[in-house]
Design an enzyme around this catalytic site. Structure first.
Site, PDB file in Angstrom:
ATOM      1  N   CYS A  39      -1.404  11.245  14.246  1.00 54.12           N
ATOM      2  CA  CYS A  39      -0.191  10.432  14.130  1.00 54.12           C
ATOM      3  C   CYS A  39       1.100  11.232  14.241  1.00 54.12           C
ATOM      4  O   CYS A  39       2.177  10.648  14.324  1.00 54.12           O
ATOM      5  CB  CYS A  39      -0.199   9.679  12.805  1.00 54.12           C
ATOM      6  SG  CYS A  39      -0.208  10.791  11.391  1.00 54.12           S
ATOM      7  N   CYS A 111      -4.193   9.868   5.510  1.00 54.17           N
ATOM      8  CA  CYS A 111      -2.898  10.285   4.962  1.00 54.17           C
ATOM      9  C   CYS A 111      -3.121  11.081   3.670  1.00 54.17           C
ATOM     10  O   CYS A 111      -2.396  12.047   3.399  1.00 54.17           O
ATOM     11  CB  CYS A 111      -2.016   9.076   4.684  1.00 54.17           C
ATOM     12  SG  CYS A 111      -2.005   7.868   6.028  1.00 54.17           S
TER      13      CYS A 111
END
Ligand code: FES
Length: 133
Positions: A39, A111
């Site tokens: 990302c 994450c």
């Protein structure tokens, strides 16, 4: 933010909206910075470590990334304070961050992995600076 707009629980939203320990540590003993290839988000964790006890005395983070990454790094800095570098290296992982946050959506687990990677990079940096194998 209304419940209907978010997949995130209250704890995640709280750490996103009111992040703990955000920023840099002046005279940090260790800094770990990592990026997520998938990302492009970037996370940095700075630590103050007691050389005698090997304990994390203070921690800060800076995250250029999504809300989950901010919440995960915020939570990680609260969890690691007072823990030894040995304990963090051997027994700390992203599952503990996710659990403390009360869960993350499956697509956002990476994450929390990023937060643990930033921490582990900081611990590596500390060992390198101190000549610890
Ligand atoms: Fe990149 Fe969350 S989407 S760290």
């Amino acid at each position: 933010m209304s419940e209907s707009y978010t997949l995130y629980n209250e704890t995640v939203m709280d750490h996103f909206v009111n992040p703990r320990n955000m920023g840099d540590l002046k005279d940090a003993d260790a800094v770990g910075e990592v990026g997520a290839a998938a990302c492009g988000d970037i996370m940095k964790i700075s630590l103050k470590i007691d050389d005698v006890t090997g304990t994390v005395m203070d921690a800060r983070f800076k995250t250029f990334g999504c809300g989950s990454a901010i919440a995960a790094s915020s939570m990680a800095t609260t969890l690691i304070k007072g823990k030894s570098i040995d304990e963090l290296e051997k027994h700390f992982n992203n599952d503990q961050i996710v659990e403390a946050l009360g869960g993350l959506p499956p697509v956002k687990i990476h994450c929390s992995v990023l937060a643990n990677e930033a921490l582990q990079a900081a611990l590596e940096d500390y060992k390198k600076r101190k000549g610890i194998k």
